[in-house]
Structures are given as structure tokens and as C-alpha cells.
Design an enzyme around this catalytic site. Structure first.
Site, short mmCIF file in Angstrom:
data_model
loop_
_atom_site.label_atom_id
_atom_site.label_comp_id
_atom_site.label_asym_id
_atom_site.label_seq_id
_atom_site.Cartn_x
_atom_site.Cartn_y
_atom_site.Cartn_z
N GLY B 95 44.83 30.37 47.06
CA GLY B 95 46.07 29.75 47.06
C GLY B 95 45.38 28.70 45.63
O GLY B 95 44.75 29.33 44.73
N ALA B 128 40.98 32.19 45.71
CA ALA B 128 40.17 30.65 46.08
C ALA B 128 39.20 31.02 47.03
O ALA B 128 38.09 30.27 46.85
CB ALA B 128 41.56 29.80 46.28
N HIS B 164 40.66 37.46 39.79
CA HIS B 164 41.86 37.99 39.05
C HIS B 164 41.35 38.16 37.57
O HIS B 164 42.03 37.79 36.66
CB HIS B 164 42.90 36.93 39.01
CG HIS B 164 43.40 36.63 40.56
ND1 HIS B 164 44.01 37.33 41.38
CD2 HIS B 164 43.30 35.38 41.41
CE1 HIS B 164 44.53 36.62 42.49
NE2 HIS B 164 43.98 35.43 42.33
N GLU B 199 41.45 42.98 39.73
CA GLU B 199 42.38 43.19 41.04
C GLU B 199 41.75 44.36 41.67
O GLU B 199 41.53 45.40 40.81
CB GLU B 199 43.80 43.15 40.42
CG GLU B 199 44.36 41.89 39.62
CD GLU B 199 44.32 40.63 40.49
OE1 GLU B 199 43.31 40.33 41.19
OE2 GLU B 199 45.25 40.01 40.73
#
Lengths: 244, 244
Positions: B95, B128, B164, B199
Site C-alpha cells: 500500500g 511497502a 517494483h 515484479e
């Protein structure tokens, strides 16, 4: 009878549009904005790519010398009061917003600059230098590489800036958030309105009010209704409503 | 004779790989990682898209119920000690890193979780939740929508994570910084090493050491020499050198 002073603030999304020289895309506006200023104070604190204050100042100086202006770096003064007394215009360059905000708070600039702008000093910012014209730095795109003592910024305008605003890429397989998603998240925790400024766009506050320059619309997020596009030429005076 | 305890930490770049269900890409690893855990504490504080703790917990619970685990949200306990006493495994979801770090510091989790992990509690983080396993959150990609009391994080590993991780797009006309430029800027102000996790990649610390899972290499930034690619299967034990 006193003459009213209109704050003069030029908020540019970027310093450089792809394929064109530094600041060239906005030169007509910059020349008019700084028409009364022959001494430009350059604030190099955002240190793009970690370059030194001297290196960064020389980039800005090269440009402004071409316009017949004298440029000094903010770091060459004893303190912010001396620097602002010398200046007839102030330009805060882009780079990292966290690095910039830390330095602006620690050196007293974050309160001294708005006072000078209220008293008539024309201000120009690009990228991180535009972020700090808003109420907080909470809508920067930058990486938090240093810890500033606060996220509050100058509040030269009563909203926040998201520079380099990017539209979602429908072909992307990247699972990171889009810019619009991030600003929506901001509004889950904050009520401050946000202007997404696309590359080549400026918000220009001067006598007669606020207007959007460039060819692209801005994207406006009020935190309540759906985001909307506002084109150059549309009336955006409502953005300057401090009493909202 | 005492049995040595090996910290067990699973650091995932993302929760969801494009086109596949939530956490599915890493299920084999997750099943092994939490083999001894039937009670999973889910930490929903990062609130992706601003969703509530209950909503977010139900997403994680749906997944873990499918693995035969019980899940409770961290927000349903009186305090972090009670929550950690209950847990046999802990999963910190992705998040917004700023929202997560603020909550982790304010509730005492930022120190309580590492203690529990040192004592053997298996930890898993995505996005996160992976950022906070590093030394600081200074290499997050997220927007600073709230102000945390510190950027220091758990230090479950002696380096920083950039989840990411995205390679530069050579066709882009966007003048914002690339990820690599941002990490280079980080190293103008910090010495902590950084792992860019693409990813579908995880770093997995368990008995026998640290390894990279997935099909893609990670990108490693030591702040001194040029960034380099490290493929799954290469020896990365040097990353766990705390005395560097």
C-alpha cells in the site's frame, strides 16, 4: 493611497521539455515574469542527481545571463535574510523535493520566502521548486532520500502541486500505482486540493489572477468529486479561494 | 545444547503479478515459508487506495484461508504485544509506505516485530511491507501522503529494498527521473546498499541464507561502483554482511 501588491508566482511543471533547451519552452513567460528583476536569486538546494550547489547554479546562471540578468546561488549568502534582501527575483530549481524541503526549513527559507513574495518579490519554481509553492510537499513524485523536519511548504497558493503529471498507460503491465491512484490515496488522508501539471504547463499567478499556460489541460483533484480536466483559458480563479 | 534460530524473512516485490490472482505467483514459497504457522497476523496499515483495515484484512484472509490458515488483522488487537503473542507468522501487506511506517512507529510495531523475527517468527512482506524490512524507507516509490515520525525501518536485512523495480524506458519523452537516477540520488546522501526487486521476484532469508527467487535478476546498487545485475542462483550471501 496605497498601491495593492499582487503576489507574482510562476509554477512550472518542469525545467526542460523533451528535445528543447533548458527553460526555453517558457522563455516568453519568464521574461515577462522577471521584467522588473535584474538580480535573480537561484535556490539550488534540490540538487538534481546530487550535483553541487555551484554546479547547479551555473546551469541556471547560463540561462539567465542570456536574458541579461545577474544570478547568485542562495548558498553563497550568509543567511536567507541577506539573500532575499539582495534579490529582485527568486528561482527555485527542481531536483529532489525532500532534499529541498529539508534545506528550506533548516535555513529559515520556508517562512522568509513567502514573506518576500507577499511583499512583491517575483517567485519562479520548476518541478520540486513548484511543489514547495503548495500547502504541503505530500504530492511530490520524488524518492524520500532524506528526512525533512516537516512536509509543510510555502503555501504561496492554497492547493498542492503534482508536477510532471502523467496519464495512466493503458498498455502497462507494471503493478505499481498510477499517478491518479496515488493522488486518490492522498485524498484518503488529506483534504487539500491538487493540481496535476503536465509537462510544458505552468500556473502563473500575477495581477489579474491565476492562469494556466501551455497547450495541455491540467488535471484537477478536489478530493470529493471525480478528477476533471481544465484547459488553458478556462477560468481558474476558484483555485485561489483561501477561505474554502 | 541450544538450537540456533535463523530469522525467516520473505521479501516480495509485489503481491500481484499482472494477469494472475493475488499472491498466486509466490504460493509455493509462501506455503513453505509459513509451514509451521497456522495463525497469520496480517498488518493492513499500508491501506492501498485508502481502504479500511477490515477490507484489506479480508483480502489477505481469503488467500490464507485457502492455505488452511487462520488470519487476524493487527488492528483487532489491543496492542502489538498481544498481536505478536498470538501470531505464528506475520504478513505485512503493501500500500502506501508512509502510511505504514507512521502506524508501525506510533504503535510500537517497528521495534516489536524485529524482536519477534529474531526469536523465530516468520515474516513476509509485499511491496511497502518489503520496504520496511530494510534499514530505512528512503527507497520507496510511494507518495508522501502522511508524515511519519522517522524514515527508519525494521532492519531485518542490512540493506534497502526498492520494490517494483522498473528499467528505464528508452522510448519515453517523460522528463521525470528514472528509477536508477533516483537510487543514484539516494546514494548522493546515503551509503546503505539497495536491491531493486523486479515484479515476480522475492528475496528469501531462511536457514542456509539469502536467495533470490523468480525468473528475473535483481539490480544491485552499492553506492560506489556501477549498478549490477544478479541472477537467481548467484551467491548473494555478501548482502547479509552486517559489519560492512
Amino acid at each position: 493611497m496605497t498601491k495593492a501588491i499582487f503576489p507574482r508566482v510562476l509554477i512550472a511543471s518542469t525545467s526542460t521539455v523533451h528535445g528543447r533547451p533548458y527553460l526555453e519552452y517558457a522563455s516568453d513567460i519568464i521574461i515577462e515574469h522577471f521584467a522588473s528583476a535584474s538580480k535573480i536569486l537561484f535556490v539550488p538546494f534540490a540538487r538534481p542527481g546530487g550535483i553541487s550547489h555551484d554546479e547547479y547554479t551555473s546551469i541556471a546562471a547560463d540561462y539567465f545571463i542570456g536574458l541579461g540578468k545577474e544570478v547568485r546561488g542562495a548558498h553563497t549568502f550568509e543567511n536567507c535574510q541577506d539573500a532575499i534582501s539582495w534579490a529582485e527575483g527568486i528561482f527555485v530549481g527542481g531536483g529532489n523535493t525532500f532534499v529541498l524541503v529539508k534545506e528550506l526549513h533548516e535555513g529559515g527559507w520556508m517562512t522568509a520566502i513567502p514573506k518576500a513574495v507577499d511583499a512583491g518579490l517575483p517567485y519562479m519554481g520548476t518541478s520540486a521548486g513548484s511543489n514547495v509553492t503548495g500547502m504541503t510537499m505530500c504530492t511530490t513524485n520524488d524518492m524520500p532520500i532524506v528526512y525533512p523536519p516537516s512536509f509543510k511548504t510555502m503555501g504561496l497558493v492554497p492547493f498542492n502541486i503534482n508536477p510532471h503529471y502523467l496519464d495512466p498507460d493503458p498498455s502497462s503491465k507494471h503493478m505499481g500505482e498510477t499517478r491518479e491512484t496515488r493522488i486518490k490515496e492522498f485524498h484518503a488522508f488529506n483534504t487539500t486540493r491538487v493540481v496535476g501539471l503536465r509537462e510544458g504547463s505552468c500556473l502563473w499567478l500575477k495581477e489579474g489572477g491565476l492562469r494556466l499556460t501551455g497547450e495541455l489541460p491540467m488535471r484537477f483533484f478536489d478530493g470529493q468529486s471525480a478528477p476533471r480536466e481544465i484547459a488553458p483559458g478556462e477560468d481558474i480563479h476558484f483555485l485561489m479561494d483561501w477561505a474554502r
